[in-house]
Write a protein that holds these residues in place. Structure first.
Motif, PDB file in Angstrom:
ATOM      1  N   SER A  77       0.842  -1.199   0.000  1.00  0.00           N
ATOM      2  CA  SER A  77       0.000   0.000   0.000  1.00  0.00           C
ATOM      3  C   SER A  77       0.875   1.245   0.000  1.00  0.00           C
ATOM      4  N   VAL A  78       0.294   2.321  -0.515  1.00  0.00           N
ATOM      5  CA  VAL A  78       0.931   3.638  -0.510  1.00  0.00           C
ATOM      6  C   VAL A  78      -0.137   4.632  -0.085  1.00  0.00           C
ATOM      7  N   GLU A  79       0.107   5.320   1.029  1.00  0.00           N
ATOM      8  CA  GLU A  79      -0.826   6.337   1.518  1.00  0.00           C
ATOM      9  C   GLU A  79      -0.118   7.682   1.480  1.00  0.00           C
ATOM     10  N   ALA A  85       4.461  10.335   2.652  1.00  0.00           N
ATOM     11  CA  ALA A  85       3.729   9.125   2.285  1.00  0.00           C
ATOM     12  C   ALA A  85       4.180   7.972   3.173  1.00  0.00           C
ATOM     13  N   LEU A  86       3.263   7.038   3.411  1.00  0.00           N
ATOM     14  CA  LEU A  86       3.586   5.791   4.095  1.00  0.00           C
ATOM     15  C   LEU A  86       3.529   4.678   3.060  1.00  0.00           C
ATOM     16  N   VAL A  87       4.612   3.925   2.974  1.00  0.00           N
ATOM     17  CA  VAL A  87       4.696   2.833   2.008  1.00  0.00           C
ATOM     18  C   VAL A  87       4.882   1.538   2.780  1.00  0.00           C
ATOM     19  N   GLU A  88       4.006   0.567   2.538  1.00  0.00           N
ATOM     20  CA  GLU A  88       4.123  -0.752   3.154  1.00  0.00           C
ATOM     21  C   GLU A  88       4.671  -1.726   2.125  1.00  0.00           C
ATOM     22  N   ILE A  89       5.745  -2.434   2.529  1.00  0.00           N
ATOM     23  CA  ILE A  89       6.355  -3.436   1.663  1.00  0.00           C
ATOM     24  C   ILE A  89       6.267  -4.785   2.372  1.00  0.00           C
ATOM     25  N   GLU A  90       5.686  -5.758   1.678  1.00  0.00           N
ATOM     26  CA  GLU A  90       5.624  -7.120   2.214  1.00  0.00           C
ATOM     27  C   GLU A  90       6.840  -7.862   1.687  1.00  0.00           C
ATOM     28  N   ALA A  91       7.724  -8.241   2.622  1.00  0.00           N
ATOM     29  CA  ALA A  91       8.961  -8.936   2.276  1.00  0.00           C
ATOM     30  C   ALA A  91       8.967 -10.271   3.006  1.00  0.00           C
ATOM     31  N   GLY A  92       8.471 -11.296   2.351  1.00  0.00           N
ATOM     32  CA  GLY A  92       8.344 -12.599   3.005  1.00  0.00           C
ATOM     33  C   GLY A  92       7.418 -12.471   4.193  1.00  0.00           C
ATOM     34  N   PRO A  93       7.864 -12.903   5.371  1.00  0.00           N
ATOM     35  CA  PRO A  93       7.009 -12.810   6.554  1.00  0.00           C
ATOM     36  C   PRO A  93       7.004 -11.418   7.180  1.00  0.00           C
ATOM     37  N   HIS A  94       7.792 -10.500   6.628  1.00  0.00           N
ATOM     38  CA  HIS A  94       7.939  -9.171   7.209  1.00  0.00           C
ATOM     39  C   HIS A  94       7.080  -8.138   6.481  1.00  0.00           C
ATOM     40  N   LEU A  95       6.521  -7.218   7.242  1.00  0.00           N
ATOM     41  CA  LEU A  95       5.811  -6.075   6.680  1.00  0.00           C
ATOM     42  C   LEU A  95       6.566  -4.840   7.136  1.00  0.00           C
ATOM     43  N   ILE A  96       7.179  -4.144   6.200  1.00  0.00           N
ATOM     44  CA  ILE A  96       7.985  -2.960   6.496  1.00  0.00           C
ATOM     45  C   ILE A  96       7.172  -1.744   6.114  1.00  0.00           C
ATOM     46  N   THR A  97       7.099  -0.767   7.014  1.00  0.00           N
ATOM     47  CA  THR A  97       6.428   0.496   6.719  1.00  0.00           C
ATOM     48  C   THR A  97       7.466   1.596   6.733  1.00  0.00           C
ATOM     49  N   ALA A  98       7.527   2.359   5.666  1.00  0.00           N
ATOM     50  CA  ALA A  98       8.490   3.442   5.550  1.00  0.00           C
ATOM     51  C   ALA A  98       7.762   4.763   5.355  1.00  0.00           C
ATOM     52  N   ALA A  99       8.207   5.793   6.063  1.00  0.00           N
ATOM     53  CA  ALA A  99       7.705   7.154   5.861  1.00  0.00           C
ATOM     54  C   ALA A  99       8.693   7.844   4.937  1.00  0.00           C
ATOM     55  N   ILE A 100       8.250   8.159   3.718  1.00  0.00           N
ATOM     56  CA  ILE A 100       9.110   8.814   2.734  1.00  0.00           C
ATOM     57  C   ILE A 100       8.358   9.987   2.123  1.00  0.00           C
ATOM     58  N   ARG A 102       6.515  12.353  -0.720  1.00  0.00           N
ATOM     59  CA  ARG A 102       5.634  12.144  -1.872  1.00  0.00           C
ATOM     60  C   ARG A 102       6.471  12.128  -3.152  1.00  0.00           C
ATOM     61  N   ASP A 103       7.465  13.030  -3.228  1.00  0.00           N
ATOM     62  CA  ASP A 103       8.332  13.076  -4.406  1.00  0.00           C
ATOM     63  C   ASP A 103       9.028  11.743  -4.637  1.00  0.00           C
ATOM     64  N   ALA A 104       9.514  11.111  -3.559  1.00  0.00           N
ATOM     65  CA  ALA A 104      10.190   9.820  -3.690  1.00  0.00           C
ATOM     66  C   ALA A 104       9.226   8.761  -4.225  1.00  0.00           C
ATOM     67  N   VAL A 105       7.992   8.767  -3.734  1.00  0.00           N
ATOM     68  CA  VAL A 105       6.985   7.815  -4.224  1.00  0.00           C
ATOM     69  C   VAL A 105       6.790   7.999  -5.724  1.00  0.00           C
ATOM     70  N   GLU A 106       6.686   9.248  -6.153  1.00  0.00           N
ATOM     71  CA  GLU A 106       6.459   9.529  -7.572  1.00  0.00           C
ATOM     72  C   GLU A 106       7.680   9.184  -8.416  1.00  0.00           C
ATOM     73  N   GLU A 107       8.879   9.560  -7.944  1.00  0.00           N
ATOM     74  CA  GLU A 107      10.102   9.285  -8.696  1.00  0.00           C
ATOM     75  C   GLU A 107      10.351   7.791  -8.852  1.00  0.00           C
ATOM     76  N   LEU A 108      10.063   7.014  -7.809  1.00  0.00           N
ATOM     77  CA  LEU A 108      10.291   5.577  -7.844  1.00  0.00           C
ATOM     78  C   LEU A 108       9.135   4.815  -8.485  1.00  0.00           C
ATOM     79  N   GLY A 109       8.011   5.509  -8.705  1.00  0.00           N
ATOM     80  CA  GLY A 109       6.853   4.843  -9.297  1.00  0.00           C
ATOM     81  C   GLY A 109       6.262   3.790  -8.372  1.00  0.00           C
TER      82      GLY A 109
END
Length: 131
Positions: A77-79, A85-100, A102-109
């Motif tokens: 998810s991306v909020e 923005a808050l980005v949640e990444i599911e990495a195997g059994p791990h759920l990582i939430t990163a606060a980055i 908005r520009d980074a979200v857009e640049e990285l797509g």
């Protein structure tokens, strides 16, 4: 020029190389670019994808970071709220939430379903009780 065209700097960051390298590749015919109305080079997203070799160069650039913990996964998810923005990444059994930004979200797509790597380096860790 299309919306999928990147500036030379954006393309260089995505590929993990310098802008000078992209200029050399363009002159040598290894990279196809277009020019905008101000005669600046623009790089089609398709060229970045072709040259990245399935994200190989980006992972090489990530390998040079000093962070020890890297979690390859999929964006769940991306909020976006304002400039952050808050980005949640599911990495195997791990759920990582990163606060980055908005520009980074857009640049990285970043969007749900996109593959991403979370590189974690922290001087402190907060712990909560398991429920």
């Amino acid at each position: 020029m299309t919306d999928a065209d990147l500036s030379l700097g954006e393309a260089a960051r995505a590929l993990g190389v310098s802008e000078d390298t992209l200029r050399r590749w363009d002159r040598a015919g290894k990279l196809t670019t277009t020019r905008d109305a101000n005669n600046r080079r623009r790089v089609p997203q398709s060229e970045v994808t072709r040259l990245s070799g399935g994200h190989r160069l980006r992972h090489q650039a990530m390998a040079s970071l000093s962070a020890r913990n890297r979690f390859n996964g999929v964006v769940k998810s991306v909020e976006v709220d304002g400039v952050m923005a808050l980005v949640e990444i599911e990495a195997g059994p791990h759920l990582i939430t990163a606060a980055i930004t908005r520009d980074a979200v857009e640049e990285l797509g970043l969007a749900p379903g996109v593959e991403a790597t979370a590189a974690v380096k922290a001087t402190s860790v907060m712990v909560d009780r398991l429920r």
